[in-house]
Design a protein around this motif. Structure first.
Motif, PDB file in Angstrom:
ATOM      1  N   ALA B  41       0.857  -0.789  -0.258  1.00  5.15           N
ATOM      2  CA  ALA B  41       0.119   0.088   0.524  1.00  5.15           C
ATOM      3  C   ALA B  41       0.918   1.469  -0.069  1.00  5.15           C
ATOM      4  N   PRO B  60      -4.603   9.257  -6.152  1.00  7.14           N
ATOM      5  CA  PRO B  60      -5.595   8.272  -6.509  1.00  7.14           C
ATOM      6  C   PRO B  60      -6.449   6.869  -5.950  1.00  7.14           C
ATOM      7  N   GLY B  62      -7.107   4.242  -3.819  1.00  5.26           N
ATOM      8  CA  GLY B  62      -6.395   2.889  -3.679  1.00  5.26           C
ATOM      9  C   GLY B  62      -5.019   3.008  -3.210  1.00  5.26           C
ATOM     10  N   CYS B  63      -4.925   4.510  -3.095  1.00  9.70           N
ATOM     11  CA  CYS B  63      -2.967   4.575  -3.353  1.00  9.70           C
ATOM     12  C   CYS B  63      -2.011   4.698  -1.753  1.00  9.70           C
ATOM     13  N   LYS B  65      -3.759   5.958   1.341  1.00 11.48           N
ATOM     14  CA  LYS B  65      -4.054   8.221   1.974  1.00 11.48           C
ATOM     15  C   LYS B  65      -4.377   7.851   3.346  1.00 11.48           C
ATOM     16  N   SER B  66      -5.920   6.637   3.142  1.00  6.66           N
ATOM     17  CA  SER B  66      -6.619   5.708   4.034  1.00  6.66           C
ATOM     18  C   SER B  66      -5.018   5.194   5.081  1.00  6.66           C
ATOM     19  N   THR B  67      -4.851   4.546   4.721  1.00  5.73           N
ATOM     20  CA  THR B  67      -3.314   3.390   5.414  1.00  5.73           C
ATOM     21  C   THR B  67      -2.230   4.281   5.562  1.00  5.73           C
ATOM     22  N   GLU B 182     -11.674  12.488   4.303  1.00  6.72           N
ATOM     23  CA  GLU B 182     -12.819  13.295   3.712  1.00  6.72           C
ATOM     24  C   GLU B 182     -14.206  13.022   4.349  1.00  6.72           C
ATOM     25  N   HIS B 215     -10.485  14.429  -2.541  1.00  6.68           N
ATOM     26  CA  HIS B 215     -10.681  14.242  -3.155  1.00  6.68           C
ATOM     27  C   HIS B 215     -10.420  15.762  -4.666  1.00  6.68           C
ATOM     28  N   ARG B 233      -0.609   3.265  -6.158  1.00  7.51           N
ATOM     29  CA  ARG B 233      -0.062   2.180  -5.515  1.00  7.51           C
ATOM     30  C   ARG B 233       0.979   1.955  -5.886  1.00  7.51           C
TER      31      ARG B 233
HETATM   32  N1  LIG Z   1      -6.680  -4.199   6.510  1.00  2.00           N
HETATM   33  C1  LIG Z   1      -5.890  -4.502   5.371  1.00  2.00           C
HETATM   34  N2  LIG Z   1      -5.889  -5.599   4.116  1.00  2.00           N
HETATM   35  C2  LIG Z   1      -4.954  -5.894   3.087  1.00  2.00           C
HETATM   36  N3  LIG Z   1      -5.341  -4.858   2.434  1.00  2.00           N
HETATM   37  C3  LIG Z   1      -5.194  -3.662   2.772  1.00  2.00           C
HETATM   38  C4  LIG Z   1      -5.947  -3.176   4.214  1.00  2.00           C
HETATM   39  N4  LIG Z   1      -6.093  -1.854   4.155  1.00  2.00           N
HETATM   40  C5  LIG Z   1      -5.833  -1.513   2.800  1.00  2.00           C
HETATM   41  N5  LIG Z   1      -5.377  -2.277   2.026  1.00  2.00           N
HETATM   42  C6  LIG Z   1      -4.985  -2.194   1.058  1.00  2.00           C
HETATM   43  O1  LIG Z   1      -4.486  -0.959   0.165  1.00  2.00           O
HETATM   44  C7  LIG Z   1      -4.573  -0.568  -0.564  1.00  2.00           C
HETATM   45  C8  LIG Z   1      -4.562   1.025   0.080  1.00  2.00           C
HETATM   46  O2  LIG Z   1      -5.676   1.646   0.580  1.00  2.00           O
HETATM   47  P1  LIG Z   1      -6.695   2.287   0.747  1.00  2.00           P
HETATM   48  O3  LIG Z   1      -7.760   2.117   1.985  1.00  2.00           O
HETATM   49  O4  LIG Z   1      -4.856   3.184   2.274  1.00  2.00           O
HETATM   50  O5  LIG Z   1      -6.421   3.557  -0.188  1.00  2.00           O
HETATM   51  P2  LIG Z   1      -6.946   5.100   0.048  1.00  2.00           P
HETATM   52  O6  LIG Z   1      -6.205   6.094  -0.491  1.00  2.00           O
HETATM   53  O7  LIG Z   1      -7.472   5.537   1.046  1.00  2.00           O
HETATM   54  O8  LIG Z   1      -8.657   5.010  -1.500  1.00  2.00           O
HETATM   55  P3  LIG Z   1      -9.753   6.109  -1.175  1.00  2.00           P
HETATM   56  O9  LIG Z   1      -9.238   6.957  -1.820  1.00  2.00           O
HETATM   57  O10 LIG Z   1     -10.793   4.852  -2.284  1.00  2.00           O
HETATM   58  O11 LIG Z   1     -10.277   5.994   0.226  1.00  2.00           O
HETATM   59  C9  LIG Z   1      -5.755  -0.654  -1.441  1.00  2.00           C
HETATM   60  O12 LIG Z   1      -5.344  -1.184  -2.400  1.00  2.00           O
HETATM   61  C10 LIG Z   1      -6.340  -1.348  -0.284  1.00  2.00           C
HETATM   62  O13 LIG Z   1      -7.176  -2.444  -0.578  1.00  2.00           O
END
Ligand SMILES: Nc1ncnc2c1ncn2[C@@H]1O[C@H](COP(=O)(O)OP(=O)(O)OP(=O)(O)O)[C@@H](O)[C@H]1O
Ligand SMILES: [Mg+2]
Lengths: 251, 284
Positions: B41, B60, B62-63, B65-67, B182, B215, B233
């Motif tokens: 991630a 974008p 799934g990149c 950010k939440s992680t 968000e 976004h 990602r």
């Molecule tokens: N607990 C987890 N277990 C497995 N994969 C995870 C986990 N948390 C996130 N991922 C993967 O890590 C990647 C990043 O997820 P994340 O939620 O951080 O994206 P994001 O940038 O917040 O997306 P969005 O803008 O759609 O909210 C994704 O491919 C997601 O599937």
């Protein structure tokens, strides 16, 4: 609004079903001229309930006290145990298989032992009901406590919450729907277990009345006691259902 | 990667014009990576957040950010080799638990709690007596557009209102660093604009540091001192764009040439990454 009208519709169907049953019953008894030891008429049973009023009242009171005490104790212990095991996952891994093993044997199988240990009085019935209700509520509570949303748990953790706070503010309320439905089915179960245990040995109660009447070949009295038991079970079930709807309003 | 020294509000918040003051670093992330099974991630993300700064994050879907937010909130440990410093001290991610006020992407309101009780959830767990917490929250309700709704339950609210309750819960949990994932995603355009200006107000008044995922490129520029663009990602910082626009910021700002030019730079960077991410997920 919708759920309210559903509830009253349910009541109508219930009443209609009961009326139908009475008609069929009374009809069968008269049409086939059934003897009382096979199936007495409903009217006959009701008359005998009035005649046996004081005996039935005493017996019902005793059974209800046993069932309700056991129900309360069992529910409380079941929930408490589930909370403790949720707080200590290692303990849960050890205890859960044992709990499931004990629960897979019908509780009534333990009745002779419980009678031996706790005597013929009310205590043995309360213990039996507590066991029956306790396991049901315990297993549901354990499942329910596991159901809280992972992300909600994380949110509380981010606020610095400790496991006890997470249980109290999140997991327990989230488990309430499951706990409540287990407690709802346990109402009738607690009456059944109390009565069956009384049949195996007691100084009073509906189960004892049924047993004594059977020995005297007084089947009208058996049915009178069964009617009393059904009536009380129904009230117990209804009351708990009502409380459930009040407490779990967000469903 | 350098931290631009620019309009960072300092402790005395009487500023009506941009101040040029070196910010002390509140949070420093070095080489943060995170792998979930075979999904990477985040990969070597570096970022420094100054005290009192408002930093917006775009990238974008799934990149990662939440992680990133989960790590900064202390909920997840990054892979080995990451360096986290908070208030100048090296620490593990989990040391941040309880030190950061975090608003996740979903509102996560508890259905059995009223609006007011959801709002006070965090401060109640901190040990504030319920009556006191309620009184405090009650005073804040109008500010969040929730006046008169204190006794409602979440299932009686619109998506936008639920989000405002979640925002209020985050604000009541007073910490130096706020993570907003968000927060205005479910609001209509009008409410959104109002909430943006309101947020800037509150931020300047309350001396908080904010990391804000969005976004919406306009929102990122309008709110931020800096915009961080995250790559497709595995996420790392692709671009760090200082927003040297005067504060307080008004609605007319979004049509100014400076704004438009920033927006162009950002859109280009994001589009490039979105294309990558799109191609990676569709296999073209
Ligand atoms: N607990 C987890 N277990 C497995 N994969 C995870 C986990 N948390 C996130 N991922 C993967 O890590 C990647 C990043 O997820 P994340 O939620 O951080 O994206 P994001 O940038 O917040 O997306 P969005 O803008 O759609 O909210 C994704 O491919 C997601 O599937
Ligand atoms: Mg996200």
């Amino acid at each position: 609004m919708k759920s309210r009208s559903w509830q009253s519709a349910d009541v109508y169907w219930g009443v209609a079903g009961a009326v139908l049953l009475v008609v069929l019953w009374e009809g069968a008894v008269r049409a086939f001229d059934l003897p009382a030891y096979i199936l007495p008429g409903i009217l006959e049973i009701l008359v005998s309930m009035v005649d046996l009023q004081s005996t039935l009242m005493d017996a019902t009171w005793m059974t209800v006290m046993e069932a309700v005490s056991g129900y309360v104790i069992g529910s409380a212990c079941g929930i408490l145990l589930a909370v403790i095991l949720t707080l200590i996952p290692t303990l849960k891994r050890w205890c859960l298989p044992a709990a499931i093993a004990i629960n897979s044997v019908p509780v009534v199988a333990y009745a002779p032992l419980v009678l031996l240990w706790f005597g013929m009085g009310a205590e043995s019935k309360i213990v039996m009901v507590s066991l029956a209700v306790g396991f049901t509520v315990f297993l549901s509570a354990l499942t329910g406590l596991d159901q809280a949303n992972r992300k909600s748990i994380d949110l509380l953790r981010s606020f610095g919450a400790n496991p006890l706070m997470i249980i109290w503010r999140l997991k327990l309320p989230a488990a309430l729907p499951l706990i409540a439905s287990a407690m709802r089915v346990s109402t009738t179960r607690s009456m059944i277990v109390a009565i069956v245990t009384e049949m195996l040995g007691a100084y009073g109660g509906l189960g004892w009345v049924i047993y004594q009447a059977t020995l005297q070949i007084d089947f009208v009295q058996v049915w009178a006691a069964i009617f009393a038991a059904s009536l009380v079970s129904l009230i117990f079930f209804g009351a708990v259902s009502m409380i459930e709807r009040k407490v779990i309003f967000w469903r | 990667m350098s931290l631009p020294l620019k309009n960072v509000p300092t402790a005395d918040h009487q500023n009506t014009s941009p101040q040029v003051a070196p910010a002390s670093t509140l949070l420093d992330l070095g080489g943060v990576s995170k792998t979930f099974g075979n999904v990477q991630a985040l990969s070597g993300l570096n970022a420094r957040i100054g005290t009192g700064e408002f930093v917006t994050v775009v990238g974008p879907s799934g990149c990662g950010k939440s992680t990133l937010f989960n790590i900064v909130a202390g909920l997840e440990e990054p892979d080995d080799g990451a360096g986290i410093q908070f208030r100048g001290q090296s620490c593990k991610a989990r040391d941040l638990l309880g030190n950061v006020s975090f608003m996740p992407q979903q509102d996560l309101l508890l259905p059995w709690r009223t609006v007011i009780d959801n709002a006070i959830l965090a401060i109640e767990m901190e040990g504030m007596p319920k009556a006191e917490a309620r009184a405090l929250a009650l005073k804040m309700l109008p500010e969040f557009g929730l006046a008169g709704f204190e006794k409602q339950y979440p299932n009686q609210l619109s998506g936008g209102m639920r989000q405002r309750v979640a925002l209020m819960r985050t604000f009541l949990f007073k910490r130096d660093l706020m993570l907003l994932d968000e927060p205005f995603g479910a609001l209509d355009a009008l409410t959104r604009t109002m909430m943006q200006r309101w947020l800037l107000d509150v931020w300047q008044k309350h001396n908080r540091t904010i990391l804000f995922i969005t976004h919406d490129v306009d929102e990122a520029i309008f709110l931020g001192d800096r915009v961080l663009v995250v790559t497709a990602r595995p996420g790392k910082i692709k671009l760090e764009l200082p927003v040297n626009l005067p504060r307080p910021r008004g609605a007319e700002l979004v049509t100014s040439p400076e704004f438009i030019s920033l927006k162009r730079t950002l859109l280009e960077a994001i589009e490039e990454e979105s294309m990558k991410s799109f191609q990676a997920t569709t296999g073209h």
